[in-house]
Scaffold this active site. Structure first.
Site, PDB file in Angstrom:
ATOM      1  N   GLY A   9       0.876  -1.181   0.000  1.00  0.00           N
ATOM      2  CA  GLY A   9       0.000   0.000   0.000  1.00  0.00           C
ATOM      3  C   GLY A   9       0.906   1.222   0.000  1.00  0.00           C
ATOM      4  O   GLY A   9       1.671   1.421   0.943  1.00  0.00           O
ATOM      5  N   ALA A  10       0.844   1.995  -1.097  1.00  0.00           N
ATOM      6  CA  ALA A  10       1.725   3.179  -1.232  1.00  0.00           C
ATOM      7  C   ALA A  10       0.892   4.452  -1.193  1.00  0.00           C
ATOM      8  O   ALA A  10       1.224   5.451  -1.831  1.00  0.00           O
ATOM      9  CB  ALA A  10       2.505   3.094  -2.536  1.00  0.00           C
ATOM     10  N   GLN A  12      -1.473   7.221   1.371  1.00  0.00           N
ATOM     11  CA  GLN A  12      -1.086   8.261   2.340  1.00  0.00           C
ATOM     12  C   GLN A  12      -0.171   7.699   3.433  1.00  0.00           C
ATOM     13  O   GLN A  12       0.905   8.215   3.701  1.00  0.00           O
ATOM     14  CB  GLN A  12      -2.340   8.840   2.972  1.00  0.00           C
ATOM     15  CG  GLN A  12      -3.324   9.443   2.002  1.00  0.00           C
ATOM     16  CD  GLN A  12      -3.131  10.921   1.866  1.00  0.00           C
ATOM     17  OE1 GLN A  12      -2.115  11.361   1.336  1.00  0.00           O
ATOM     18  NE2 GLN A  12      -4.086  11.671   2.383  1.00  0.00           N
ATOM     19  N   ILE A 118      -2.206  -2.423   9.322  1.00  0.00           N
ATOM     20  CA  ILE A 118      -2.725  -1.099   9.673  1.00  0.00           C
ATOM     21  C   ILE A 118      -4.120  -0.888   9.096  1.00  0.00           C
ATOM     22  O   ILE A 118      -4.928  -0.153   9.643  1.00  0.00           O
ATOM     23  CB  ILE A 118      -1.750   0.018   9.201  1.00  0.00           C
ATOM     24  CG1 ILE A 118      -0.425  -0.109   9.940  1.00  0.00           C
ATOM     25  CG2 ILE A 118      -2.339   1.385   9.336  1.00  0.00           C
ATOM     26  CD1 ILE A 118       0.600   1.006   9.646  1.00  0.00           C
ATOM     27  N   ASN A 120      -7.982  -0.877   8.088  1.00  0.00           N
ATOM     28  CA  ASN A 120      -9.189  -0.966   8.932  1.00  0.00           C
ATOM     29  C   ASN A 120     -10.271  -1.870   8.304  1.00  0.00           C
ATOM     30  O   ASN A 120     -10.242  -2.022   7.084  1.00  0.00           O
ATOM     31  CB  ASN A 120      -9.795   0.440   9.100  1.00  0.00           C
ATOM     32  CG  ASN A 120      -9.255   1.134  10.347  1.00  0.00           C
ATOM     33  OD1 ASN A 120      -9.023   0.472  11.343  1.00  0.00           O
ATOM     34  ND2 ASN A 120      -9.094   2.436  10.259  1.00  0.00           N
ATOM     35  N   HIS A 175      -9.848  -1.270  18.026  1.00  0.00           N
ATOM     36  CA  HIS A 175      -9.614   0.071  17.454  1.00  0.00           C
ATOM     37  C   HIS A 175     -10.934   0.604  16.900  1.00  0.00           C
ATOM     38  O   HIS A 175     -11.164   0.608  15.696  1.00  0.00           O
ATOM     39  CB  HIS A 175      -8.574  -0.024  16.349  1.00  0.00           C
ATOM     40  CG  HIS A 175      -8.237   1.299  15.727  1.00  0.00           C
ATOM     41  ND1 HIS A 175      -7.846   2.387  16.455  1.00  0.00           N
ATOM     42  CD2 HIS A 175      -8.234   1.685  14.438  1.00  0.00           C
ATOM     43  CE1 HIS A 175      -7.605   3.390  15.635  1.00  0.00           C
ATOM     44  NE2 HIS A 175      -7.847   3.004  14.406  1.00  0.00           N
TER      45      HIS A 175
HETATM   46  O1  TXD Z   1      -4.900   3.073  13.403  1.00  0.00           O
HETATM   47  C1  TXD Z   1      -5.175   2.541  12.330  1.00  0.00           C
HETATM   48  N1  TXD Z   1      -4.953   1.229  12.156  1.00  0.00           N
HETATM   49  C2  TXD Z   1      -5.792   3.354  11.203  1.00  0.00           C
HETATM   50  C3  TXD Z   1      -5.667   2.712   9.868  1.00  0.00           C
HETATM   51  C4  TXD Z   1      -5.417   4.777  11.172  1.00  0.00           C
HETATM   52  C5  TXD Z   1      -5.608   5.476   9.998  1.00  0.00           C
HETATM   53  C6  TXD Z   1      -5.992   4.849   8.716  1.00  0.00           C
HETATM   54  N2  TXD Z   1      -6.328   3.469   8.847  1.00  0.00           N
HETATM   55  C7  TXD Z   1      -6.558   2.636   7.654  1.00  0.00           C
HETATM   56  O2  TXD Z   1      -5.355   2.415   6.912  1.00  0.00           O
HETATM   57  C8  TXD Z   1      -7.497   3.262   6.645  1.00  0.00           C
HETATM   58  O3  TXD Z   1      -8.834   3.158   7.096  1.00  0.00           O
HETATM   59  C9  TXD Z   1      -7.209   2.372   5.432  1.00  0.00           C
HETATM   60  O4  TXD Z   1      -7.910   1.165   5.567  1.00  0.00           O
HETATM   61  C10 TXD Z   1      -5.707   2.104   5.544  1.00  0.00           C
HETATM   62  C11 TXD Z   1      -4.833   2.904   4.614  1.00  0.00           C
HETATM   63  O5  TXD Z   1      -5.082   4.279   4.756  1.00  0.00           O
HETATM   64  P1  TXD Z   1      -4.432   5.346   3.712  1.00  0.00           P
HETATM   65  O6  TXD Z   1      -4.830   6.697   4.178  1.00  0.00           O
HETATM   66  O7  TXD Z   1      -3.006   5.028   3.473  1.00  0.00           O
HETATM   67  O8  TXD Z   1      -5.289   4.954   2.387  1.00  0.00           O
HETATM   68  P2  TXD Z   1      -4.922   5.312   0.859  1.00  0.00           P
HETATM   69  O9  TXD Z   1      -4.148   6.576   0.771  1.00  0.00           O
HETATM   70  O10 TXD Z   1      -6.190   5.176   0.080  1.00  0.00           O
HETATM   71  O11 TXD Z   1      -3.902   4.120   0.461  1.00  0.00           O
HETATM   72  C12 TXD Z   1      -4.325   2.816   0.302  1.00  0.00           C
HETATM   73  C13 TXD Z   1      -3.540   2.244  -0.878  1.00  0.00           C
HETATM   74  C14 TXD Z   1      -3.918   2.875  -2.234  1.00  0.00           C
HETATM   75  O12 TXD Z   1      -2.756   3.448  -2.810  1.00  0.00           O
HETATM   76  C15 TXD Z   1      -4.425   1.699  -3.059  1.00  0.00           C
HETATM   77  O13 TXD Z   1      -4.034   1.729  -4.418  1.00  0.00           O
HETATM   78  C16 TXD Z   1      -3.751   0.518  -2.335  1.00  0.00           C
HETATM   79  O14 TXD Z   1      -3.868   0.839  -0.970  1.00  0.00           O
HETATM   80  N3  TXD Z   1      -4.383  -0.771  -2.600  1.00  0.00           N
HETATM   81  C17 TXD Z   1      -3.667  -1.916  -2.710  1.00  0.00           C
HETATM   82  N4  TXD Z   1      -2.352  -2.139  -2.608  1.00  0.00           N
HETATM   83  C18 TXD Z   1      -1.955  -3.424  -2.778  1.00  0.00           C
HETATM   84  N5  TXD Z   1      -2.801  -4.463  -3.023  1.00  0.00           N
HETATM   85  C19 TXD Z   1      -4.130  -4.248  -3.136  1.00  0.00           C
HETATM   86  N6  TXD Z   1      -4.951  -5.273  -3.423  1.00  0.00           N
HETATM   87  C20 TXD Z   1      -4.622  -2.924  -2.978  1.00  0.00           C
HETATM   88  N7  TXD Z   1      -5.868  -2.363  -3.025  1.00  0.00           N
HETATM   89  C21 TXD Z   1      -5.698  -1.035  -2.774  1.00  0.00           C
END
Ligand code: TXD
Length: 315
Positions: A9-10, A12, A118, A120, A175
């Site tokens: 996951g690249a 935010q 990480i 959710n 959480h």
């Molecule tokens: O305390 C905690 N655990 C939480 C977690 C605090 C804040 C955010 N929380 C959760 O982390 C949030 O609810 C999300 O479920 C994740 C990731 O949050 P982020 O803000 O980084 O989300 P983004 O910016 O949308 O990034 C997710 C990336 C995006 O680039 C997608 O293209 C990629 O995930 N993605 C994948 N990567 C690899 N493989 C697959 N299948 C895939 N699907 C989406």
């Protein structure tokens, strides 16, 4: 041999993790995303930033799972974040499917890694990851408690006008809105918190901590928190990579501790180079125990919904 951290996951949080890891020169980084351009673009940008301060690490961006081979640590943020008004539970259906794919990729390419989830809804996603991957539960944790504790600590620091480093605190449980801030296990300059703050002010801070994620989503309008979540993930990875044996609140697998069996939920654990080396069992008073049990109930209920969505989760 320089250590290797792969970030699945690249987005935010993933991008911020890669940047923080490079600033700490903690390990070489593989940034993985289904959106290959995103991973490659961010990896190149961060790699160029290392020239400014002369950090000596390698970063690559990819959407080929073979590139994560033999990682020491894998941190998973793949999935969708909340939008304003959504609960973390609303993400379950979409993120379960994503975690199933991710588990396949990690099981095949980095089965010996220490895995930090990480995505959710955290507690259920880390449980699902363990079942889908079959990797040892001692090498899998969820990041939430370190973040929730940092929020609780920051709000206390603002209220008491005392630096955060002089405050020790913990948030346990799932959480979600039922998370359990632990004021009786909180000290300020080594003194019990209860001697430092009025109950009414403390209750407001506990409520603000529980709603901490939603407060930031409201301001951001698009996406959720990412700086503090990334900093929290790095602290957990560092304790493993450097065998620091820190006691950190993590969603860890319980096998009878706290009276809970066969569930991942937020408790204090010792994180060292064997992974989760010990679950620290605190003595909870009546009120804390009731809140903790409520939180366990909420995680169990959501896991039941997950099993309805994917019968493969039925162990
Ligand atoms: O305390 C905690 N655990 C939480 C977690 C605090 C804040 C955010 N929380 C959760 O982390 C949030 O609810 C999300 O479920 C994740 C990731 O949050 P982020 O803000 O980084 O989300 P983004 O910016 O949308 O990034 C997710 C990336 C995006 O680039 C997608 O293209 C990629 O995930 N993605 C994948 N990567 C690899 N493989 C697959 N299948 C895939 N699907 C989406």
């Amino acid at each position: 041999m320089r250590k290797k951290i792969s970030l699945i996951g690249a987005g935010q949080i993933g991008g911020t993790l890669a940047h923080l890891i490079s600033i700490k020169e903690l390990a070489d980084v593989v940034l993985f995303d289904v959106s290959e351009g995103l991973a490659k673009g961010k990896a190149l940008d961060i790699a160029q930033s290392t020239s400014v301060d002369g950090y000596n690490i390698n970063l690559i961006g990819t959407s080929n799972y073979e590139d994560i081979k033999n990682s020491d640590v894998v941190i998973i943020t793949a999935g969708v974040p909340r939008k304003p008004g959504m609960t973390r539970d609303d993400l379950l259906g979409i993120n379960l499917k994503i975690i199933k794919q991710v588990a396949e990729g990690i099981k095949k390419n980095s089965p010996n890694a220490f895995v930090i989830c990480i995505t959710n809804p955290l507690d259920v996603i880390v449980m699902a990851f363990q079942i889908y991957s079959g990797l040892p539960s001692k090498k899998i944790v969820g990041m939430a408690g370190v973040l929730d504790s940092s929020r609780f600590k920051y709000f206390l620091s603002q209220e008491l006008k005392i630096p955060v480093k002089n405050i020790d605190t913990l948030v346990l449980g799932g959480h979600g809105d039922t998370m359990v801030p632990m004021p009786n296990h909180t000290t300020v300059n080594g003194k019990p918190l209860s001697e430092m703050i009025e109950k009414s002010k403390l209750d407001l801070i506990i409520e603000r901590t529980r709603k901490g994620g939603a407060e930031i989503i409201k301001y951001l309008e698009k996406g959720s928190a990412f700086y503090a979540p990334a900093a929290s993930g790095v602290e957990m990875a560092e304790s493993y990579l450097k065998n620091l044996k820190k006691t950190l609140p993590c969603a860890a697998y319980l096998n009878g501790e706290y009276g809970v069996k066969n569930l991942f939920v937020g408790v204090p654990v010792v994180v060292g180079n064997l992974g989760v080396e010990k679950v620290v069992e605190l003595t909870l008073d009546k009120n804390e125990k009731e809140n903790f049990d409520l939180s366990i109930k909420a995680v169990n209920e959501l896991f039941e919904s997950a099993k309805k969505l994917d019968p493969d989760l039925k162990s």
